[in-house]
Each structure stands twice: as C-alpha cells, then as structure tokens.
Scaffold this active site. Structure first.
Site, PDB file in Angstrom:
ATOM      1  N   LEU A   1       0.615  -1.086  -0.271  1.00 53.22           N
ATOM      2  CA  LEU A   1       0.034  -0.135  -0.136  1.00 53.22           C
ATOM      3  C   LEU A   1       1.262   1.317  -0.170  1.00 53.22           C
ATOM      4  O   LEU A   1       2.300   1.310   0.547  1.00 53.22           O
ATOM      5  CB  LEU A   1      -0.835  -0.602   1.412  1.00 53.22           C
ATOM      6  CG  LEU A   1      -1.899  -1.700   0.960  1.00 53.22           C
ATOM      7  CD1 LEU A   1      -3.242  -1.081   2.734  1.00 53.22           C
ATOM      8  CD2 LEU A   1      -2.587  -1.366  -0.019  1.00 53.22           C
TER       9      LEU A   1
ATOM     10  N   GLY B   1       1.392  -5.546   0.925  1.00 50.63           N
ATOM     11  CA  GLY B   1      -0.039  -5.483   0.509  1.00 50.63           C
ATOM     12  C   GLY B   1       0.068  -5.916  -0.996  1.00 50.63           C
ATOM     13  O   GLY B   1      -0.558  -6.790  -2.021  1.00 50.63           O
TER      14      GLY B   1
ATOM     15  N   ASN C   1       4.057  -7.832   6.803  1.00 48.66           N
ATOM     16  CA  ASN C   1       5.057  -6.744   7.912  1.00 48.66           C
ATOM     17  C   ASN C   1       4.478  -6.272   8.905  1.00 48.66           C
ATOM     18  O   ASN C   1       4.530  -4.532   9.199  1.00 48.66           O
ATOM     19  CB  ASN C   1       6.604  -6.360   7.315  1.00 48.66           C
ATOM     20  CG  ASN C   1       6.116  -4.880   6.102  1.00 48.66           C
ATOM     21  OD1 ASN C   1       4.664  -5.184   5.784  1.00 48.66           O
ATOM     22  ND2 ASN C   1       6.716  -4.449   5.649  1.00 48.66           N
ATOM     23  N   GLU C   2       2.588  -6.034   8.472  1.00 45.73           N
ATOM     24  CA  GLU C   2       2.526  -4.665   9.033  1.00 45.73           C
ATOM     25  C   GLU C   2       2.388  -4.512  10.828  1.00 45.73           C
ATOM     26  O   GLU C   2       2.497  -3.629  11.265  1.00 45.73           O
ATOM     27  CB  GLU C   2       0.868  -4.970   9.061  1.00 45.73           C
ATOM     28  CG  GLU C   2       0.160  -5.049   7.543  1.00 45.73           C
ATOM     29  CD  GLU C   2       0.040  -6.159   6.836  1.00 45.73           C
ATOM     30  OE1 GLU C   2       0.933  -7.057   7.361  1.00 45.73           O
ATOM     31  OE2 GLU C   2       0.801  -5.581   5.110  1.00 45.73           O
TER      32      GLU C   2
HETATM   33  C1  LIG Z   1      -3.923  -8.743   5.913  1.00 47.94           C
HETATM   34  C2  LIG Z   1      -2.943  -8.029   4.368  1.00 47.94           C
HETATM   35  C3  LIG Z   1      -3.712  -6.964   5.397  1.00 47.94           C
HETATM   36  C4  LIG Z   1      -2.951  -5.536   4.540  1.00 47.94           C
HETATM   37  C5  LIG Z   1      -2.501  -4.572   5.108  1.00 47.94           C
HETATM   38  C6  LIG Z   1      -0.644  -3.682   3.372  1.00 47.94           C
HETATM   39  C7  LIG Z   1      -0.443  -2.694   4.208  1.00 47.94           C
HETATM   40  C8  LIG Z   1       1.206  -1.871   3.987  1.00 47.94           C
HETATM   41  O1  LIG Z   1       1.048  -2.838   2.353  1.00 47.94           O
HETATM   42  S1  LIG Z   1       1.628  -1.759   4.814  1.00 47.94           S
HETATM   43  C9  LIG Z   1       3.364  -0.911   3.112  1.00 47.94           C
HETATM   44  C10 LIG Z   1       4.260  -1.667   3.482  1.00 47.94           C
HETATM   45  N1  LIG Z   1       5.107  -1.702   2.245  1.00 47.94           N
HETATM   46  C11 LIG Z   1       6.763  -1.461   2.862  1.00 47.94           C
HETATM   47  O2  LIG Z   1       6.709  -2.162   4.087  1.00 47.94           O
HETATM   48  C12 LIG Z   1       7.913  -1.383   1.626  1.00 47.94           C
HETATM   49  C13 LIG Z   1       8.324  -0.605   1.645  1.00 47.94           C
HETATM   50  N2  LIG Z   1       9.289  -0.107   0.959  1.00 47.94           N
HETATM   51  C14 LIG Z   1      10.574  -1.204   1.217  1.00 47.94           C
HETATM   52  O3  LIG Z   1      10.358  -2.236   1.507  1.00 47.94           O
HETATM   53  C15 LIG Z   1      11.496  -1.051  -0.211  1.00 47.94           C
HETATM   54  O4  LIG Z   1      10.934   0.248  -0.984  1.00 47.94           O
HETATM   55  C16 LIG Z   1      11.513  -1.952  -1.613  1.00 47.94           C
HETATM   56  C17 LIG Z   1      11.493  -3.329  -0.733  1.00 47.94           C
HETATM   57  C18 LIG Z   1       9.922  -2.120  -1.545  1.00 47.94           C
HETATM   58  C19 LIG Z   1      12.062  -1.534  -2.424  1.00 47.94           C
HETATM   59  O5  LIG Z   1      13.444  -1.441  -1.989  1.00 47.94           O
HETATM   60  P1  LIG Z   1      14.570  -0.456  -3.324  1.00 47.94           P
HETATM   61  O6  LIG Z   1      14.044  -1.688  -4.543  1.00 47.94           O
HETATM   62  O7  LIG Z   1      15.625  -0.411  -2.394  1.00 47.94           O
HETATM   63  O8  LIG Z   1      14.048   1.009  -2.880  1.00 47.94           O
HETATM   64  P2  LIG Z   1      13.368   2.164  -2.495  1.00 47.94           P
HETATM   65  O9  LIG Z   1      13.293   1.941  -0.724  1.00 47.94           O
HETATM   66  O10 LIG Z   1      15.011   2.695  -2.494  1.00 47.94           O
HETATM   67  O11 LIG Z   1      11.812   3.418  -2.543  1.00 47.94           O
HETATM   68  C20 LIG Z   1      12.028   3.889  -3.728  1.00 47.94           C
HETATM   69  C21 LIG Z   1      11.309   4.828  -3.378  1.00 47.94           C
HETATM   70  O12 LIG Z   1       9.420   3.834  -3.501  1.00 47.94           O
HETATM   71  C22 LIG Z   1       9.165   4.401  -2.336  1.00 47.94           C
HETATM   72  N3  LIG Z   1       8.355   3.265  -1.717  1.00 47.94           N
HETATM   73  C23 LIG Z   1       8.756   2.051  -1.731  1.00 47.94           C
HETATM   74  N4  LIG Z   1       7.805   1.711  -1.252  1.00 47.94           N
HETATM   75  C24 LIG Z   1       6.761   2.751  -0.215  1.00 47.94           C
HETATM   76  C25 LIG Z   1       4.898   2.400  -0.384  1.00 47.94           C
HETATM   77  N5  LIG Z   1       4.617   1.408   0.012  1.00 47.94           N
HETATM   78  N6  LIG Z   1       4.394   3.613  -0.877  1.00 47.94           N
HETATM   79  C26 LIG Z   1       4.592   4.381  -1.426  1.00 47.94           C
HETATM   80  N7  LIG Z   1       6.537   5.071  -1.226  1.00 47.94           N
HETATM   81  C27 LIG Z   1       7.469   3.731  -1.200  1.00 47.94           C
HETATM   82  C28 LIG Z   1      10.803   4.514  -1.657  1.00 47.94           C
HETATM   83  O13 LIG Z   1      10.494   6.306  -0.687  1.00 47.94           O
HETATM   84  C29 LIG Z   1      11.531   5.606  -2.522  1.00 47.94           C
HETATM   85  O14 LIG Z   1      11.521   7.223  -2.792  1.00 47.94           O
HETATM   86  P3  LIG Z   1      12.096   7.926  -3.098  1.00 47.94           P
HETATM   87  O15 LIG Z   1      13.152   8.367  -1.399  1.00 47.94           O
HETATM   88  O16 LIG Z   1      10.993   9.069  -3.030  1.00 47.94           O
HETATM   89  O17 LIG Z   1      12.397   7.401  -3.815  1.00 47.94           O
END
Ligand SMILES: CCCCC/C=C/C(=O)SCCNC(=O)CCNC(=O)[C@H](O)C(C)(C)COP(=O)(O)OP(=O)(O)OC[C@H]1O[C@@H](n2cnc3c(N)ncnc32)[C@H](O)[C@@H]1OP(=O)(O)O
Length: 188
Positions: free
Chosen positions: A108, A153, A177-178
């Site tokens: 998400l 997500g 990882n929530e």
């Molecule tokens: C019962 C089921 C319920 C489901 C509920 C679900 C909840 C969720 O989904 S909450 C979201 C949880 N997601 C995460 O914790 C993922 C966080 N991100 C990562 O771990 C990493 O970014 C990666 C492994 C997905 C990719 O790593 P990498 O290739 O090294 O890229 P960066 O970390 O440098 O990220 C690039 C860029 O993207 C932005 N970003 C990453 N994840 C998110 C996100 N979930 N939402 C919005 N933006 C995200 C990150 O901040 C970077 O942005 P900039 O710094 O502007 O480049």
C-alpha cells in the site's frame, strides 16, 4: 529466466500457455476490444496489458514507478482492468507481474495512507478490499508472477491469486510486515 521457466511449467500444468515476454516468442497479439479500451481509458496509466487471443491469457504489467505502490488510483486501475478482462469472453487467464526492476509491489502507498483525510483513508481502504476481493473471486485463472520484492499489500495481492510463482533471488522478500510497521488493517 527461472521465473520464465517456472511459469511455462505451471502454465503447462494448468493447460494454459503463457509467457512474460511478448517480443521473445512473438505470440502476443492485442484484443481489439482491450486495446481500444486501453487507448480510450485514462484510468490505466500504470498498467500495460498484453492479451494473447490464441491462448486467452492476458498479462498485466504493473508499471507504477518507482515501486508499484498501491495508491487509490492504482488500485482502481487494477480493479477496472480485471473487470474489463472478465467481460471479454475470450479471456480465460490473467498473469500479474511487474515492469519495475526488483519490485513486484511495495504494498500500500504509505504516503497516501498517512497524509490524507479520514474520508480519503476510508475510500482508500475500501479500494484495498475491492482489489483483493476482485482477484480472489475472479472467474479468471489468476497467476502472480512475482519478479521482485512483494511486501505487505504486494503479498496480499499475490495471495489472492490462484497461483504464485516467485523469481528465485535471495534479495527479493515477500510477507506481511504490518506488525513491524505497527499497523492494524482496519475492519472493512
Ligand atoms: C491482511 C493484509 C492487510 C494488508 C495491509 C497492507 C499494508 C501495506 O501494504 S503497508 C506498506 C508496506 N510496505 C512496505 O513496508 C514496503 C516498504 N518498501 C520497501 O521495503 C522497499 O522500498 C522495497 C523493497 C519495496 C524496494 O526497495 P528499493 O528497490 O531499495 O527501493 P527504495 O526503498 O529506495 O524505494 C524507492 C522509492 O519508493 C518509495 N516507496 C517504497 N515503498 C513505498 C510504499 N509502500 N509506499 C510509498 N512509497 C514507497 C521509497 O520511499 C522511495 O522513494 P524516494 O525516496 O522518493 O525515491
């Protein structure tokens, strides 16, 4: 390559011929209906759709940079794309994969989740629910071709497909990882 090979094996098992790359085998042609819908629709900016009419298999490439974070807009695009495919009687299967390097979906959109109003968050969570219910209940055979990290997500999305195949790379993680984030998914 491993993913491609695994996909071919899985598709043979399910009786579907499928592929991730259209250019490699030159088999993918676009359904006129789907192409027209894509072209006319401003709601599918972040999705590239390849539909092979000869096999009835569509490949949905998520291309929402940088990490296919599931925003309200992107979730809506995904739902509309699945709905359109379901309406096309020649479509039998859907493969969901990513065009972004190293990431299937980062889950998400954290920014949208924390930086918006209560009303918007309500709409956002309803869209999350709609996305996974649509995939989970789809009459299409759905396959997640997980070609990169797929936390939270992204994992949910993959879990609601009928089959999952993940690229064999120790750098790619998948899971919920929530708890780590201190997040409680709300009641729908
Ligand atoms: C019962 C089921 C319920 C489901 C509920 C679900 C909840 C969720 O989904 S909450 C979201 C949880 N997601 C995460 O914790 C993922 C966080 N991100 C990562 O771990 C990493 O970014 C990666 C492994 C997905 C990719 O790593 P990498 O290739 O090294 O890229 P960066 O970390 O440098 O990220 C690039 C860029 O993207 C932005 N970003 C990453 N994840 C998110 C996100 N979930 N939402 C919005 N933006 C995200 C990150 O901040 C970077 O942005 P900039 O710094 O502007 O480049």
């Amino acid at each position: 390559m491993a993913l491609r090979a695994a996909l071919r094996k899985s598709c043979a098992l399910t009786g579907l011929f499928c592929q991730l790359s259209s250019s490699r085998h030159g088999r993918v042609c676009a359904s006129p209906v789907l192409v027209a819908q894509q072209r006319n629709s401003s709601t599918a900016q972040n999705i590239k759709l390849d539909f092979d009419q000869s096999t009835g298999v569509a490949v949905m490439h998520m291309q929402c940079p940088p990490v296919n974070a599931l925003s309200l807009e992107f979730l809506t695009e995904i739902c509309i794309t699945v709905e359109k495919l379901e309406m096309d009687k020649s479509c039998r299967g859907l493969i969901i994969t990513s065009s972004q390097p190293k990431v299937f979906s980062a889950g998400l959109d954290l920014l949208e989740m924390y930086e918006t109003s209560t009303e918007h968050r309500g709409e956002f969570w309803r869209a999350v629910q709609e996305m996974w219910l649509k995939l989970y209940s789809s009459k299409l055979v759905t396959i997640a071709a997980i070609n990169g990290s797929s936390p939270a997500g992204g994992c949910l999305m993959a879990m609601t497909c009928d089959y999952r195949i993940m690229a064999d790379n120790p750098r790619y993680g998948i899971g919920l990882n929530e708890t780590q984030l201190g997040m409680v998914a709300p009641f729908w």
